[in-house]
Design a protein around this motif. Sequence first.
Motif, PDB file in Angstrom:
ATOM      1  N   ILE A  34     -38.734 -30.803  17.991  1.00  0.00           N
ATOM      2  CA  ILE A  34     -38.051 -29.717  17.528  1.00  0.00           C
ATOM      3  C   ILE A  34     -38.957 -29.579  16.136  1.00  0.00           C
ATOM      4  O   ILE A  34     -39.394 -30.402  15.551  1.00  0.00           O
ATOM      5  CB  ILE A  34     -36.780 -30.042  16.845  1.00  0.00           C
ATOM      6  CG1 ILE A  34     -35.688 -30.348  17.708  1.00  0.00           C
ATOM      7  CG2 ILE A  34     -36.362 -28.840  15.908  1.00  0.00           C
ATOM      8  CD1 ILE A  34     -34.234 -30.375  17.591  1.00  0.00           C
ATOM      9  N   VAL A  36     -40.173 -26.732  13.161  1.00  0.00           N
ATOM     10  CA  VAL A  36     -39.504 -25.717  12.376  1.00  0.00           C
ATOM     11  C   VAL A  36     -40.701 -24.882  11.552  1.00  0.00           C
ATOM     12  O   VAL A  36     -41.427 -25.457  10.981  1.00  0.00           O
ATOM     13  CB  VAL A  36     -38.494 -25.943  11.356  1.00  0.00           C
ATOM     14  CG1 VAL A  36     -38.906 -27.129  10.387  1.00  0.00           C
ATOM     15  CG2 VAL A  36     -37.651 -25.019  10.526  1.00  0.00           C
ATOM     16  N   LEU A 163     -36.296 -20.083  18.539  1.00  0.00           N
ATOM     17  CA  LEU A 163     -35.017 -19.349  18.058  1.00  0.00           C
ATOM     18  C   LEU A 163     -35.347 -18.904  16.667  1.00  0.00           C
ATOM     19  O   LEU A 163     -36.139 -19.500  15.803  1.00  0.00           O
ATOM     20  CB  LEU A 163     -33.686 -20.351  17.811  1.00  0.00           C
ATOM     21  CG  LEU A 163     -33.513 -21.065  19.113  1.00  0.00           C
ATOM     22  CD1 LEU A 163     -34.165 -22.572  19.037  1.00  0.00           C
ATOM     23  CD2 LEU A 163     -31.916 -21.230  19.141  1.00  0.00           C
ATOM     24  N   ASP A 164     -34.996 -17.499  16.614  1.00  0.00           N
ATOM     25  CA  ASP A 164     -35.235 -16.704  15.316  1.00  0.00           C
ATOM     26  C   ASP A 164     -34.221 -16.749  14.469  1.00  0.00           C
ATOM     27  O   ASP A 164     -33.154 -16.186  14.834  1.00  0.00           O
ATOM     28  CB  ASP A 164     -35.864 -15.422  15.551  1.00  0.00           C
ATOM     29  CG  ASP A 164     -36.459 -14.833  14.590  1.00  0.00           C
ATOM     30  OD1 ASP A 164     -36.318 -15.068  13.326  1.00  0.00           O
ATOM     31  OD2 ASP A 164     -37.031 -13.562  14.838  1.00  0.00           O
ATOM     32  N   PRO A 166     -31.366 -18.874  14.024  1.00  0.00           N
ATOM     33  CA  PRO A 166     -30.270 -19.092  14.429  1.00  0.00           C
ATOM     34  C   PRO A 166     -28.782 -19.519  13.614  1.00  0.00           C
ATOM     35  O   PRO A 166     -27.847 -19.173  13.869  1.00  0.00           O
ATOM     36  CB  PRO A 166     -30.476 -20.415  15.542  1.00  0.00           C
ATOM     37  CG  PRO A 166     -31.388 -21.114  14.725  1.00  0.00           C
ATOM     38  CD  PRO A 166     -32.387 -19.987  14.177  1.00  0.00           C
ATOM     39  N   LEU A 182     -28.449 -28.052  18.702  1.00  0.00           N
ATOM     40  CA  LEU A 182     -30.049 -27.966  19.003  1.00  0.00           C
ATOM     41  C   LEU A 182     -30.650 -29.459  19.074  1.00  0.00           C
ATOM     42  O   LEU A 182     -31.507 -29.682  20.081  1.00  0.00           O
ATOM     43  CB  LEU A 182     -30.743 -27.331  17.853  1.00  0.00           C
ATOM     44  CG  LEU A 182     -30.745 -25.662  17.848  1.00  0.00           C
ATOM     45  CD1 LEU A 182     -31.446 -25.120  16.584  1.00  0.00           C
ATOM     46  CD2 LEU A 182     -30.877 -25.103  19.107  1.00  0.00           C
ATOM     47  N   ILE A 192     -38.537 -27.377  21.095  1.00  0.00           N
ATOM     48  CA  ILE A 192     -37.780 -26.228  20.441  1.00  0.00           C
ATOM     49  C   ILE A 192     -38.761 -25.870  19.330  1.00  0.00           C
ATOM     50  O   ILE A 192     -39.173 -26.556  18.412  1.00  0.00           O
ATOM     51  CB  ILE A 192     -36.494 -26.859  19.963  1.00  0.00           C
ATOM     52  CG1 ILE A 192     -35.525 -27.136  21.069  1.00  0.00           C
ATOM     53  CG2 ILE A 192     -35.685 -25.854  18.944  1.00  0.00           C
ATOM     54  CD1 ILE A 192     -34.192 -27.791  20.845  1.00  0.00           C
ATOM     55  N   LEU A 194     -38.468 -23.120  16.121  1.00  0.00           N
ATOM     56  CA  LEU A 194     -37.278 -22.550  15.364  1.00  0.00           C
ATOM     57  C   LEU A 194     -37.787 -21.953  14.221  1.00  0.00           C
ATOM     58  O   LEU A 194     -38.725 -22.736  13.367  1.00  0.00           O
ATOM     59  CB  LEU A 194     -36.555 -23.810  15.059  1.00  0.00           C
ATOM     60  CG  LEU A 194     -35.502 -23.719  14.035  1.00  0.00           C
ATOM     61  CD1 LEU A 194     -34.003 -23.023  14.804  1.00  0.00           C
ATOM     62  CD2 LEU A 194     -34.999 -25.332  14.037  1.00  0.00           C
ATOM     63  N   GLU A 196     -36.512 -20.605  10.409  1.00  0.00           N
ATOM     64  CA  GLU A 196     -35.254 -20.759   9.670  1.00  0.00           C
ATOM     65  C   GLU A 196     -35.647 -20.274   8.054  1.00  0.00           C
ATOM     66  O   GLU A 196     -36.487 -20.686   7.474  1.00  0.00           O
ATOM     67  CB  GLU A 196     -34.737 -21.980   9.650  1.00  0.00           C
ATOM     68  CG  GLU A 196     -33.582 -21.994  10.910  1.00  0.00           C
ATOM     69  CD  GLU A 196     -32.225 -21.208  10.508  1.00  0.00           C
ATOM     70  OE1 GLU A 196     -32.176 -21.181   9.267  1.00  0.00           O
ATOM     71  OE2 GLU A 196     -31.655 -20.975  11.347  1.00  0.00           O
ATOM     72  N   SER A 202     -32.459 -27.353   8.729  1.00  0.00           N
ATOM     73  CA  SER A 202     -33.520 -27.207   9.907  1.00  0.00           C
ATOM     74  C   SER A 202     -34.384 -28.358   9.802  1.00  0.00           C
ATOM     75  O   SER A 202     -34.787 -29.115  10.840  1.00  0.00           O
ATOM     76  CB  SER A 202     -34.097 -25.977  10.093  1.00  0.00           C
ATOM     77  OG  SER A 202     -34.793 -25.565   8.958  1.00  0.00           O
TER      78      SER A 202
END
Length: 240
Positions: A34, A36, A163-164, A166, A182, A192, A194, A196, A202
């Motif tokens: 993940i 960010v 993901l924009d 979320p 997630l 992922i 992301l 944020e 996040s």
Amino acid sequence: ADTQGELKADGLTVFYGQHQALDHASLRVRAGEIVVILGANGAGKSTLLQTIAGLVPRSSGSVRLGERVIGTLKSHQVVESGLALVPEGRGIFGELSVEDNLRLGAYARRARGSEQENLERVYSLFPRLAERRRQIARTMSGGEQQMVAIGRAMMSNPTILMLDEPSLGLSPLLAKDVFRTLAEVRKTGLGILLVEQNAKQSLAIADRGYLIETGQIVAENSAQALMNDPAVQRAYLGGA
Ligand code: ATP
């Protein structure tokens, strides 16, 4: 090195007319990770996701997913390539049931033939959606609608899920649900990426992060190191 399922963007530069929205931005997301992207309003976060997805033309740079090179693509080609983007504002079909919304995510050739299997996988990740499969989507809570949007993206069997924002517009409690979700999705092995505003929650689920300022990636580090960085704390964590 094993590049299977790895997303690699190098030197992405984007102009909207005279306005430079991205300046040689590079990043990497490995399978099961993940990542960010943190940045202020207008820093270029949405543009970065859309450029990686091939939806915004770039003036330089490259994007690879595994061994595959991603150029400028139509949205169905993006999905076929293994990238799924959950856009800001979710974009679910309010008058359709939860299950019909999910099935709409399964049109990709890469997902045909495994629709039922993907549906069961989504329902096991989101038991709430299974319980409410016949409910009309607009009557779901904000957090549940976000789960529908994520579930729909997963119906295309993606390698990388982007993901924009979320958690945008969700209460802290519902946002927490989405982030927990997630973390579950990651366990299925996909990467992922992301964007944020909610840096605290996040970073808490992320492995790594990037900071973007006026179209430039200005820092990259582990989520833990970013959380402990005084500059990050001042700019994004609302504290000293
Ligand atoms: P936010 O968090 O506010 O959504 P962002 O970091 O996602 O911001 P972008 O939406 O990528 O930022 O926008 C980056 C810059 O490019 C902004 O200055 C924005 O006004 C501009 N921009 C975005 N889309 C377009 C467009 N289609 N045409 C012209 N300028 C654009």
